[in-house]
Design an enzyme around this catalytic site. Structure first.
Site, mmCIF file in Angstrom:
data_model
loop_
_atom_site.group_PDB
_atom_site.id
_atom_site.type_symbol
_atom_site.label_atom_id
_atom_site.label_comp_id
_atom_site.label_asym_id
_atom_site.label_seq_id
_atom_site.Cartn_x
_atom_site.Cartn_y
_atom_site.Cartn_z
ATOM 1 N N SER A 151 99.769 10.283 -3.177
ATOM 2 C CA SER A 151 98.412 10.823 -3.302
ATOM 3 C C SER A 151 98.429 12.239 -2.747
ATOM 4 C CB SER A 151 97.417 9.975 -2.495
ATOM 5 O OG SER A 151 96.157 10.626 -2.381
ATOM 6 N N TYR A 167 95.563 5.852 5.493
ATOM 7 C CA TYR A 167 95.898 6.101 4.092
ATOM 8 C C TYR A 167 96.686 7.400 3.949
ATOM 9 C CZ TYR A 167 95.283 6.761 -0.934
ATOM 10 O OH TYR A 167 95.507 6.954 -2.278
#
Length: 264
Positions: A151, A167
């Site tokens: 990501s 995350y």
């Protein structure tokens, strides 16, 4: 002159692909891309009903697809996933590590068990399944493609209101996992690359989308748009096919240019 045409380089006929987290969202989009390029596709997620519907949708598009329910945060499930995929499809040519989790909380109050949940699924699970597939299929044949879904959150921090420390940390780990694994397994002719999506509407991002709004999120991207249900298809097939045979250890942001602004 090249021995292959462009269409031949991108052709995945005769290859088998395993896509984790493939029942919806980005995973289903990538499974569809691989299937449309000719691959037979095994998709995985935890919920059988969602997998059944996803496979039915893929099959309606003419894709040879099937499913296995397994929790990619559980080591025994990952070993079973590798076992059953090899039994039902034969050798695995393409592995897409996509199953993931996120957790939003201020760093000072972040629950340790939530941190462990994110890291176990987003990092440990990628390692275990890659190891299983490589040992039993890719290394013996000296051939394979591993695509890890990271990501742009793994390239740095987020605005303070996002509060996604675990995350971001996990996706930063995925990027360097990709680099290190590519260095080790290059001698086995296994290509390992990562895709770093920006903001795509999905179940995982629904809370952020509801809070900030699609227009506000899109306004931060040079292209002034969010990702859609086609934007990962091209890079997925590139990394999976002979068109990308000389690319390894790389990450590519698919984010409308957001990482250019933030310096990723």
């Amino acid at each position: 002159m090249s021995a292959h045409t462009v269409s031949q380089l991108f052709d995945l006929q005769g290859r088998n692909a395993l896509v984790t987290g493939g029942s919806r969202g980005l995973g289903l989009q990538m499974a569809q891309a691989l299937g449309e390029a000719g691959a037979r596709v095994m998709i995985n997620a935890r919920k059988a009903d969602e997998l059944e519907q996803a496979v039915a949708d893929l099959q309606q598009r003419g894709i040879d697809a099937r499913w296995i329910a397994a929790d990619c945060a559980v080591e025994d499930d990952l070993r079973r996933l590798a076992d059953q995929t090899l039994e039902r499809m034969g050798d695995i040519d393409i592995l897409v590590n996509n199953a993931g989790a996120a957790w939003g909380a201020p760093a000072e109050d972040h629950p340790v068990d939530a941190w462990d949940k994110v890291m176990n699924l987003n990092v440990r699970g990628y390692f275990i399944l890659s190891q299983q597939v490589a040992r039993r299929s890719m290394i013996p044949r000296r051939s394979g493609r591993i695509i890890n879904i990271a990501s742009i959150a793994g390239l740095g921090g987020n605005p303070p209101e996002m509060q996604t420390l675990a995350y971001n940390t996990s996706k930063g780990a995925v990027i360097n996992f990709t680099r290190a694994l590519a260095c080790e397994w290059g001698r086995h002719r296994i290509n390992v690359n990562a895709i770093c999506p920006g903001f795509f509407p999905s179940k995982m991002t629904r809370g952020t989308l509801d809070r900030l709004g699609a227009d506000e999120l899109a306004s931060h991207a040079p292209l002034q748009r969010l990702g859609d249900d086609e934007d990962l298809k091209g890079v997925t097939v590139l990394f999976a096919s002979d068109a990308g045979k000389h690319i390894t250890g790389q990450w590519l942001a698919v984010d409308g240019g957001v990482s250019v602004i933030t310096g990723g």
